[in-house]
Write an enzyme that holds these catalytic residues in place. Structure first.
Site, short mmCIF file in Angstrom:
data_model
loop_
_atom_site.label_atom_id
_atom_site.label_comp_id
_atom_site.label_asym_id
_atom_site.label_seq_id
_atom_site.Cartn_x
_atom_site.Cartn_y
_atom_site.Cartn_z
N ASP A 97 0.85 -1.18 0.00
CA ASP A 97 0.00 0.00 0.00
C ASP A 97 0.89 1.24 0.00
O ASP A 97 2.09 1.14 0.22
CB ASP A 97 -1.01 0.00 1.16
CG ASP A 97 -0.37 0.07 2.53
OD1 ASP A 97 0.86 -0.15 2.64
OD2 ASP A 97 -1.09 0.34 3.50
N TYR A 147 2.87 4.81 0.81
CA TYR A 147 3.49 5.38 2.02
C TYR A 147 2.43 6.20 2.75
O TYR A 147 1.61 6.87 2.14
CB TYR A 147 4.65 6.28 1.64
CG TYR A 147 5.82 5.57 1.00
CD1 TYR A 147 6.46 4.52 1.65
CD2 TYR A 147 6.31 5.97 -0.24
CE1 TYR A 147 7.56 3.88 1.07
CE2 TYR A 147 7.41 5.34 -0.83
CZ TYR A 147 8.03 4.31 -0.17
OH TYR A 147 9.11 3.68 -0.74
N PHE A 183 6.74 2.29 -4.09
CA PHE A 183 8.10 2.52 -3.60
C PHE A 183 8.66 3.90 -3.94
O PHE A 183 9.70 4.29 -3.41
CB PHE A 183 9.07 1.43 -4.09
CG PHE A 183 8.76 0.07 -3.57
CD1 PHE A 183 9.03 -0.28 -2.25
CD2 PHE A 183 8.17 -0.88 -4.38
CE1 PHE A 183 8.73 -1.54 -1.76
CE2 PHE A 183 7.87 -2.16 -3.90
CZ PHE A 183 8.15 -2.48 -2.59
N HIS A 190 10.96 -8.87 1.03
CA HIS A 190 10.65 -7.46 0.87
C HIS A 190 11.91 -6.63 1.15
O HIS A 190 12.74 -7.02 1.98
CB HIS A 190 9.53 -7.07 1.84
CG HIS A 190 8.91 -5.76 1.55
ND1 HIS A 190 9.44 -4.57 2.01
CD2 HIS A 190 7.79 -5.43 0.86
CE1 HIS A 190 8.68 -3.57 1.61
NE2 HIS A 190 7.66 -4.05 0.90
#
Length: 260
Positions: A94, A96, A107, A224
């Site tokens: 999701d 930031y 990202f 991740h």
């Protein structure tokens, strides 16, 4: 590239324009969120369906209650990267949740915004993998403009509340976007980082899990890039070499490699 798909788009925020400092989402107004024409059918089907209607009611209610929701353009990845041009998919979870961070691309943060830890690890792996110089900022718009679909599985979030809009309906859309991309006759690289992204592998058709495989697409999996998992075995993100593997695969498939 098929430049014509982008030529007729009108952006509230131009493709090179920073979203840093803009307010949050002002209302559930999907008609005001530009997308490339070849994404329009998937988006409209969702917006007009039961999941989209329920999501719209939820988001509008939260805005009316005073919630600050990011980003201001939830579908920005679909405006910058037409379906016909997708050669790489980088799947996030999701947006930031800090003020000024989310810009509608997984990202990525606008130029002038300090890169969050996960993005710093992505930059670190790029330098290790390809010998690149440290980037000037954390914006990944240049990737999106080259065919890298920077897609989160959930497209909105509330201020300082990570995963606050998870399982509220966005996944019904983003699953369909992933499926549509996997139907491409051209080779596509799917970078799945972390358990959440790994769970989407079942949506991919014609894929192989290794650079030398026989599938039409390439799926690259690792932990991740978060500091909590980036170095953890057995599939650490740091050292995964995904960027070099992606370009090697694209070249073999007759597609233009990404200038990371």
């Amino acid at each position: 590239m098929n430049r014509g798909l982008k030529a007729n788009l009108t952006f509230d925020f131009g493709p090179n324009q920073s979203l840093s400092g803009t307010s949050g989402l002002t209302g559930w107004n999907p008609a005001d969120w530009p997308v490339a024409p070849d994404w329009r059918g998937v988006v409209d089907t969702f917006i007009n369906g039961a999941a989209g209607v329920a999501l719209g009611r939820f988001i509008q209610t939260r805005i009316d209650q005073g919630a600050e929701i990011y980003p201001p353009q939830p579908l920005r990845a679909l405006a910058l990267t037409p379906l016909a041009e997708v050669s790489v998919v980088i799947l996030g979870q999701d947006p930031y949740h800090g003020p000024g961070q989310a810009e509608g691309l997984s990202f990525s943060v606008s130029a002038g915004v300090k890169p969050p830890p996960s993005l710093r690890n992505i930059q670190k792996e790029l330098q290790r993998d390809l010998g690149l110089s440290p980037p000037l900022n954390g914006s990944l718009i240049r990737w999106a403009q080259q065919g890298v679909l920077l897609l989160n599985t959930c497209l909105t979030v509330e201020k300082e509340q990570p995963a606050s809009h998870s399982r509220k309906g966005w996944e019904a859309l983003t699953d369909e976007l992933i499926k549509a991309t996997s139907k491409s006759e051209l080779p596509v690289v799917f970078m799945l980082w972390g358990a959440h992204a790994h769970g989407k592998r079942a949506l991919l058709a014609g894929s192989s899990g290794q650079a030398g495989g026989q599938g039409r697409h390439l799926v690259l999996c690792s932990n991740h890039p978060s500091p909590l998992s980036a170095l953890r075995p057995p599939s650490p993100f740091i050292g995964c070499g995904h960027f070099g593997l992606a370009n090697e695969f694209l070249r073999r498939g007759g597609r233009r490699p990404i200038i990371w």
